[in-house]
Design a protein around this motif. Structure first.
Motif: not given
Length: 289
Positions: A244-248
Motif C-alpha cells: 500500500l505504501e509503495d502503490g503496487t
C-alpha cells in the motif's frame, strides 16, 4: 539400521584415535583396555570397514578412520560448546511460530533490525502451531490472528487489530468503485483464508456472489497475483502495508474491522524471560505505522 552407531562407541573411538592408543584411551576414560577394544570392534562391524590397522601392539588409523576422526572432532566440539553454553546460561535463542503469510509479508522484511539490536539471540522460525505448543514450551512465541480471549495461563500482547479489504493492482482500481463492481472482476482466493470474502461481505452487507475466481495455495501467492493484475484479493491491511505504501496494491473500497486481532502469545510464566521480553518490545516498535 539406525543412522548413527552407538554414541559410546564413537566416544571411545575418538579417544583412541586422538592418542593412537587403546591403552591411553582406556586411562583417560577410566575403563579397561578390553572395553575399548570391544567398542571399536562393534563400531567397525557397524561400519563394515576397518578403522584401525593393528600391528605389534600399536594402532594406526585407516583412511576411513581418519575421515571419522575429523567428523568426531567437529561433532564433539560443537556438543561440548552447546552443553557449556546451556549449563552457564550463555545460549540465547527464541523459537517463533507464525503463519507463513505473516512471516513472509511482515516479519522477514523487518527482522533485520532485531538482529542488529540483539545479535546474541538466535531466532528460529517455526510453522504455525497450536497454543498447546506454548504450554509444552516447544515454541517460545506464537503470533496468530485470534478472536477468542486467551486463557489465564497465556500472556497475549496486541500486535494489530485486524482489518480486511479488497486489493488490486493500480490499473484495475478505476473498475472498482463500489461493491457491486466485484461481479465484473476476477476474484482471487487464498486457500489458507477461504472465508475471507464471506467475512468481508457479512461486515459490509454485500450480497453478491463472491465464490468464483482463481485460487492460490497461500496468501503470499495471492498477494503476488493481485500485484500482477490477475484480479482482486481479500487480505488484511497488516500484511500488505508495504504494498500500500509503495502503490503496487490499492484498496479502492477501504478496509473494515473484523472480530479478531493479531496477537503475540507466550506462556504466562515465561513472559519475563529475557529473550521474550526484548522480542515483545521490538515487536511493538516494529508494528508502529
Amino acid at each position: 539400521m539406525n543412522g548413527l552407531p552407538p554414541l559410546r562407541a564413537l566416544h571411545y573411538f575418538h579417544q583412541a584415535a586422538l592418542h593412537s592408543s587403546f591403552s591411553v584411551a582406556a586411562e583417560h576414560l577410566h575403563v579397561t583396555h578390553s572395553a575399548i577394544s570391544h567398542q571399536i570392534r562393534q563400531l567397525e562391524s557397524w561400519m563394515g570397514k576397518p578403522l584401525f590397522v593393528r600391528s605389534n601392539g600399536r594402532v594406526k588409523l585407516t583412511s576411513h578412520g581418519d575421515h571419522l576422526l575429523v567428523s568426531c572432532q567437529q561433532a564433539f566440539s560443537e556438543l561440548r560448546s552447546s552443553c557449556e553454553n546451556i549449563r552457564t546460561g550463555l545460549l540465547q535463542q527464541i523459537r517463533i511460530s507464525c503463519a507463513p503469510s505473516f512471516l513472509s509479508q511482515w516479519l522477514i522484511p523487518r527482522i533485520a533490525s532485531f538482529y542488529q539490536c540483539y545479535p546474541e539471540i538466535e531466532v528460529h522460525f517455526l510453522p504455525l502451531a497450536p497454543i498447546s505448543q506454548l504450554r509444552s514450551e516447544h515454541v517460545d512465541v506464537l503470533i496468530l490472528s485470534h478472536g477468542d480471549p486467551p486463557e489465564p495461563d497465556i500472556d497475549a500482547t496486541l500486535v494489530s487489530e485486524d482489518e480486511i479489504g479488497p486489493l488490486c493492482a493500480p490499473h484495475l482500481a478505476s473498475q472498482l468503485r463500489v461493491g457491486n463492481d466485484l461481479a465484473k472482476m476476477t476474484l482471487l482466493h487464498a486457500d489458507t483464508r477461504l472465508h475471507a470474502w464471506s467475512e468481508w461481505a457479512a461486515k459490509t452487507g454485500h450480497s453478491g456472489r463472491l465464490n468464483g475466481g482463481k485460487h492460490f495455495e497461500t496468501l503470499t501467492l495471492g498477494i503476488q497475483a493481485a500485484r500482477s493484475g490477475l484480479g482482486v484479493l481479500m487480505a488484511p491491511r497488516l500484511l500488505v502495508r508495504k504494498e500500500l505504501e509503495d502503490g503496487t496494491l490499492l484498496a479502492p473500497l477501504g478496509f473494515v474491522r473484523v472480530e479478531r486481532a493479531t496477537w503475540m502469545m507466550t506462556k504466562q510464566s515465561r513472559r519475563q524471560d529475557t529473550e521474550i521480553s526484548v522480542f515483545r518490545a521490538w515487536l511493538r516498535d516494529a508494528g508502529q505505522p
